[in-house]
Design a protein around this motif. Structure first.
Motif, PDB file in Angstrom:
ATOM      1  N   ASP A 238     -54.297  41.616  30.353  1.00 59.57           N
ATOM      2  CA  ASP A 238     -54.866  42.621  29.483  1.00 59.57           C
ATOM      3  C   ASP A 238     -53.795  43.685  29.197  1.00 59.57           C
ATOM      4  OD1 ASP A 238     -56.574  44.399  28.286  1.00 59.57           O
ATOM      5  OD2 ASP A 238     -57.622  44.970  30.139  1.00 59.57           O
ATOM      6  N   ALA A 239     -53.172  43.600  28.004  1.00 63.31           N
ATOM      7  CA  ALA A 239     -52.090  44.537  27.685  1.00 63.31           C
ATOM      8  C   ALA A 239     -52.545  46.000  27.753  1.00 63.31           C
ATOM      9  CB  ALA A 239     -51.494  44.214  26.313  1.00 63.31           C
ATOM     10  N   PRO A 240     -53.753  46.350  27.237  1.00 69.65           N
ATOM     11  CA  PRO A 240     -54.178  47.750  27.350  1.00 69.65           C
ATOM     12  C   PRO A 240     -54.249  48.233  28.801  1.00 69.65           C
ATOM     13  CG  PRO A 240     -55.527  46.610  25.731  1.00 69.65           C
ATOM     14  CD  PRO A 240     -54.670  45.557  26.387  1.00 69.65           C
ATOM     15  N   ALA A 241     -54.648  47.363  29.739  1.00 68.71           N
ATOM     16  CA  ALA A 241     -54.693  47.773  31.157  1.00 68.71           C
ATOM     17  C   ALA A 241     -53.279  48.024  31.679  1.00 68.71           C
ATOM     18  CB  ALA A 241     -55.383  46.693  31.994  1.00 68.71           C
ATOM     19  N   ALA A 244     -52.131  51.301  30.087  1.00 64.65           N
ATOM     20  CA  ALA A 244     -52.828  52.466  30.656  1.00 64.65           C
ATOM     21  C   ALA A 244     -52.245  52.800  32.019  1.00 64.65           C
ATOM     22  CB  ALA A 244     -54.326  52.178  30.773  1.00 64.65           C
ATOM     23  N   GLN A 257     -43.714  52.392  22.717  1.00 71.09           N
ATOM     24  CA  GLN A 257     -44.715  51.493  23.295  1.00 71.09           C
ATOM     25  C   GLN A 257     -44.226  50.059  23.502  1.00 71.09           C
ATOM     26  OE1 GLN A 257     -48.831  51.957  22.600  1.00 71.09           O
ATOM     27  NE2 GLN A 257     -49.166  49.790  22.146  1.00 71.09           N
ATOM     28  N   ASP A 313     -54.026  41.756  23.362  1.00 71.33           N
ATOM     29  CA  ASP A 313     -54.064  43.172  22.987  1.00 71.33           C
ATOM     30  C   ASP A 313     -55.510  43.669  22.973  1.00 71.33           C
ATOM     31  OD1 ASP A 313     -55.261  42.373  20.620  1.00 71.33           O
ATOM     32  OD2 ASP A 313     -53.485  42.709  19.384  1.00 71.33           O
ATOM     33  N   ALA A 314     -55.716  44.918  22.536  1.00 68.13           N
ATOM     34  CA  ALA A 314     -57.041  45.539  22.593  1.00 68.13           C
ATOM     35  C   ALA A 314     -58.065  44.784  21.743  1.00 68.13           C
ATOM     36  CB  ALA A 314     -56.950  46.997  22.146  1.00 68.13           C
ATOM     37  N   LEU A 315     -57.586  44.045  20.719  1.00 65.01           N
ATOM     38  CA  LEU A 315     -58.496  43.304  19.847  1.00 65.01           C
ATOM     39  C   LEU A 315     -58.700  41.874  20.331  1.00 65.01           C
ATOM     40  CD1 LEU A 315     -57.040  44.553  16.444  1.00 65.01           C
ATOM     41  CD2 LEU A 315     -59.074  45.392  17.655  1.00 65.01           C
ATOM     42  N   GLY A 316     -58.107  41.539  21.483  1.00 68.25           N
ATOM     43  CA  GLY A 316     -58.253  40.187  22.007  1.00 68.25           C
ATOM     44  C   GLY A 316     -57.297  39.199  21.370  1.00 68.25           C
ATOM     45  N   GLN A 317     -56.288  39.721  20.653  1.00 72.39           N
ATOM     46  CA  GLN A 317     -55.318  38.815  20.040  1.00 72.39           C
ATOM     47  C   GLN A 317     -54.127  38.577  20.957  1.00 72.39           C
ATOM     48  OE1 GLN A 317     -54.863  40.844  16.316  1.00 72.39           O
ATOM     49  NE2 GLN A 317     -56.270  39.428  15.287  1.00 72.39           N
TER      50      GLN A 317
END
Ligand code: ADP
Ligand code: MG
Length: 329
Positions: A238-241, A244, A257, A313-317
């Motif tokens: 999970d890239a957002p995790a 974060a 980023q 990514d956050a959109l699941g891509q």
């Protein structure tokens, strides 16, 4: 100063036997004698640091002594083993007493912090290299292997309030003049590169909780592949995790980023524990990390082998993150 005087001055400590009950005989005979706890198996690992390959030749000798042992203790941590002692194969270009005193101070300080004393070794002349073999012990059925990850397990990475994956890579970029950081960030990044904290207490706290574990020395994605191969599994990260986690610690927020994610995914030398655990163990994992003075961040889950290793990514891509981890050959 001759070889034996050198060993006596810097690598022999009179308090060894009184202080460490697991040592029956230390430096000075043909072998050291160790007493592992009854019913446990020995955990043994060797890591060598070579000047110009693993460290800059001008690195402070005190931090070099620390790091040479730290990377070995990190392997014990990754197995869930408790340290018993270590041997040192030291190759030196010349006898420099100031250098040796500093090197030995860094080495013994970390050794004492983990009750893992120097019990023997070998001293030779040649290009600077430090080989350490560390010995530890663990109940046989509780050793944390790379092969136990199960479909649906959560994937975690260790850290602390200040530390996270990718900071050591920033330290390397800084050392190579490829990055500029503010003073506090620079300090933290160099600390992570040159003076890593092996997660020895966390490794032992994860006995019976983690289904698989290893320590990240060559980069998250590359090292995770070792667990996936050994376990016959795939993974979704999970890239957002990951981002974060990086954004809530020093150093990496200062980077763009894309570079931040690259350092977190591919940076080496952080010596954090990467491990998996069943979702039902989530509270116990958090408790174990707290008790060990660490954090454990959930960064993904174990999937079917056919899925390979994906970072979403956050959109699941699926993100494409080319490049593996550092390999020597
Ligand atoms: P041997 O010839 O029996 O292999 P050495 O002469 O190499 O023994 O070493 C003498 C003693 O000093 C041994 O107990 C060995 O373990 C210890 N020793 C040698 N080098 C080191 C070192 N760098 N650190 C700690 N102990 C050492
Ligand atoms: Mg001998």
């Amino acid at each position: 100063m001759g070889e034996f005087e050198l060993i006596a001055s810097y690598f022999t400590r009179p308090e060894l036997l009184a202080r460490y009950p697991q040592v029956q005989l230390g430096v000075g005979d043909d072998c050291a004698l160790l007493r592992p706890p009854a019913g446990e198996v020995l955990a043994i690992s060797t890591d060598t640091l070579v000047s110009g390959v693993h460290f800059f030749a001008d690195v402070a000798p005190r931090t070099l002594g620390h790091k040479a042992l730290a990377v070995n203790l990190s392997d014990l941590a990754a197995m869930g083993a408790a340290p018993l002692g270590f041997t040192l194969a030291l190759t030196l270009p010349q006898v420099d007493e100031v250098w040796l005193a500093e090197f030995a101070a860094g080495l013994h300080a970390l050794a004492d912090a983990h009750a893992c004393p120097l019990i023997g070794g070998d001293t030779t002349r040649g290009p600077l290299a430090i080989g350490i073999t560390v010995l530890g012990s663990v109940p046989p059925h509780l050793a944390l292997r790379r092969s136990g990850a199960q479909l649906g397990d959560d994937i975690y990475i260790s850290g602390s309030a200040q530390d996270c994956l990718g900071q050591a890579r920033a330290g390397l970029a800084l050392r190579q003049g490829e990055l500029a950081l503010g003073q506090l960030d620079a300090q933290q990044a160099l600390q992570r590169l040159e003076c890593p904290s092996p997660r020895v207490a966390l490794g032992q706290a994860l006995r019976g909780l983690a289904s698989s574990a290893l320590d990240v020395s060559d980069g998250l994605l590359g090292d995770l592949q070792h667990i996936l191969r050994a376990s016959g599994a795939g993974a979704v990260l999970d890239a957002p995790a990951l981002l974060a986690m990086a954004e809530s610690r020093p150093v990496l927020p200062a980077l763009p980023q894309a570079q931040r994610l690259d350092f977190v995914c591919h940076g080496g030398d952080d010596y954090e524990l990467l491990f998996t655990a069943a979702p039902a163990q989530a509270a116990a994992v958090a408790q174990a990390a707290l008790a060990a003075g660490c954090t454990a961040t959930r960064i993904g889950r174990i999937a079917l082998a056919a899925q390979g290793l994906q970072v979403l990514d956050a959109l699941g891509q699926v993100l494409s993150l080319a490049g593996g981890s550092f390999v020597h050959f």
